[in-house]
Design an enzyme around this catalytic site. Structure first.
Site, PDB file in Angstrom:
ATOM      1  N   HIS A 242       0.833  -1.218   0.000  1.00 47.69           N
ATOM      2  CA  HIS A 242       0.000   0.000   0.000  1.00 47.69           C
ATOM      3  C   HIS A 242       0.869   1.270   0.000  1.00 47.69           C
ATOM      4  O   HIS A 242       0.823   2.074  -0.914  1.00 47.69           O
ATOM      5  CB  HIS A 242      -0.874   0.053   1.258  1.00 47.69           C
ATOM      6  CG  HIS A 242      -1.822  -1.081   1.421  1.00 47.69           C
ATOM      7  ND1 HIS A 242      -2.898  -1.274   0.603  1.00 47.69           N
ATOM      8  CD2 HIS A 242      -1.869  -2.074   2.345  1.00 47.69           C
ATOM      9  CE1 HIS A 242      -3.582  -2.328   1.012  1.00 47.69           C
ATOM     10  NE2 HIS A 242      -2.976  -2.840   2.061  1.00 47.69           N
TER      11      HIS A 242
HETATM   12  C1  BDR Z   1      -2.971   1.438   5.154  1.00 50.86           C
HETATM   13  O1  BDR Z   1      -3.289   0.956   6.458  1.00 50.86           O
HETATM   14  C2  BDR Z   1      -2.131   0.641   7.156  1.00 50.86           C
HETATM   15  O2  BDR Z   1      -2.325  -0.518   7.910  1.00 50.86           O
HETATM   16  C3  BDR Z   1      -1.028   0.519   6.133  1.00 50.86           C
HETATM   17  O3  BDR Z   1       0.225   0.876   6.691  1.00 50.86           O
HETATM   18  C4  BDR Z   1      -1.457   1.465   5.051  1.00 50.86           C
HETATM   19  O4  BDR Z   1      -0.989   2.777   5.315  1.00 50.86           O
HETATM   20  C5  BDR Z   1      -3.658   0.547   4.141  1.00 50.86           C
HETATM   21  O5  BDR Z   1      -5.035   0.611   4.311  1.00 50.86           O
END
Ligand code: BDR
Ligand code: CA
Length: 317
Positions: A242
């Site tokens: 992500h």
């Molecule tokens: C986001 O949520 C967090 O757990 C990850 O680091 C990322 O920034 C993804 O939905």
């Protein structure tokens, strides 16, 4: 061309940690600071992890400013621990960092840095947007002074990952996201629609570990819990990159397909709380407030990520 000068506001977080390493491995980028926020875990641990990962990468000259310990209105949930482990960086055990956060609060640090060099700093938010929202409220002059804001957050056509309708970073502090979305900053949004197409597999992690390097081992240990989560709940052998995908907006924008839309966030407190939605039909007749990535050549991105990490590992780290 001069490298893009960036500050990352973050809640590390496994994929947050990978983002710092990816930025450090990318000559197109100059990582100038990290500011921390609560999110995946509490502020003590996110700040510690930020310092520890920079030390691992021999980059502890980069300042870390500690930020907000709580969201604006919501309470801090436990959803992040299930994905990132109780330490926030999976099974990786990094030594206690020798360096300390700077004395200035993240909000004041952001204001000072952005106002000092108008049009120079690109800010990344890869956690809840609490620090930036409060910085905007305290000093609105930062809005025209930011070069660009790149956000990992939201889910536009895609369902949510923390509720059926909401993505974690926005859901963790929807009021902060609301302030940021409507502030008038040039925004690039990297939502789940694209990040779920960028899957680092266990074979990729093995490939990286053919190089004997502390960074390669860190990636393996940090992603282990993260991958367990994806195996159990999302039925695939890997994990989504992500936060690292935000870096592509600078170093490989051709991999992403962008559209300009008016995007809003639900702060009503109901079942859709934290939902992000684009006005695709322009029914509200409001001007676009951001550029949204809606497609990506995912495997090409993952290859680029691995190549950059390999170069970091070969550099003796
Ligand atoms: C986001 O949520 C967090 O757990 C990850 O680091 C990322 O920034 C993804 O939905
Ligand atoms: Ca994050």
């Amino acid at each position: 061309m001069n490298p893009s000068r960036i500050i990352i506001d973050t809640d590390p977080g496994v994929d947050d940690a990978l983002t710092f390493l990816f930025a450090l491995a990318s000559p197109e980028i100059q990582l100038e600071a990290l500011t921390t926020v609560c999110g995946n875990i509490g502020i003590e641990k996110t700040t510690r992890n930020a310092l520890a990962v920079l030390e691992l990468a021999h980059a502890s000259h980069i300042p870390v400013a500690r930020g907000c310990a709580l969201p604006l209105v919501s309470t801090l949930g436990k959803a992040g621990e299930a994905v990132h482990g109780t330490s926030g960086i999976g099974e990786a055990s990094l030594p206690e960092p020798k360096s300390q956060p700077i004395h200035q609060h993240a909000i004041d640090y952001l204001i000072e840095r952005i106002l000092a060099e108008p049009g120079e700093i690109t800010l990344f938010t890869i956690g809840p947007m609490t620090n930036l929202a409060l910085a905007i409220r305290k000093e609105p002059r930062i809005v025209p002074s930011l070069k660009e804001l790149i956000i990992m957050g939201g889910a536009i056509r895609q369902g949510g990952n923390v509720t059926p309708l909401a993505e974690f970073n926005v859901h963790a502090d929807p009021h902060a996201a609301h302030i940021v979305f409507h502030a008038g900053i040039p925004i690039t949004l990297i939502p789940l629609d694209v990040t779920y197409k960028c899957l680092l597999t266990s074979a990729d992690v093995e490939r990286l570990n053919r190089i004997d390097s502390p960074i390669a081992r860190f990636v393996r240990d940090a992603t282990a819990t993260y991958m367990d989560f994806y195996r159990k709940y999302e039925s695939f052998d890997g994990c989504a990159l992500h936060d690292p995908l935000t870096i592509a907006a600078i170093i490989a924008p051709e991999l992403l397909t962008f559209e300009e839309h008016h995007v809003d966030v639900d702060i009503s407190g109901g079942v859709g709380n934290g939902n992000t939605f684009a006005d695709f039909m322009n029914v509200a007749k409001k001007p676009a407030n951001m550029k949204v990535a809606l497609d990506v050549r995912g495997r090409e991105f993952v290859e680029l990520f691995i190549e950059r990490m390999e170069s970091l590992c070969r550099a003796g780290l």
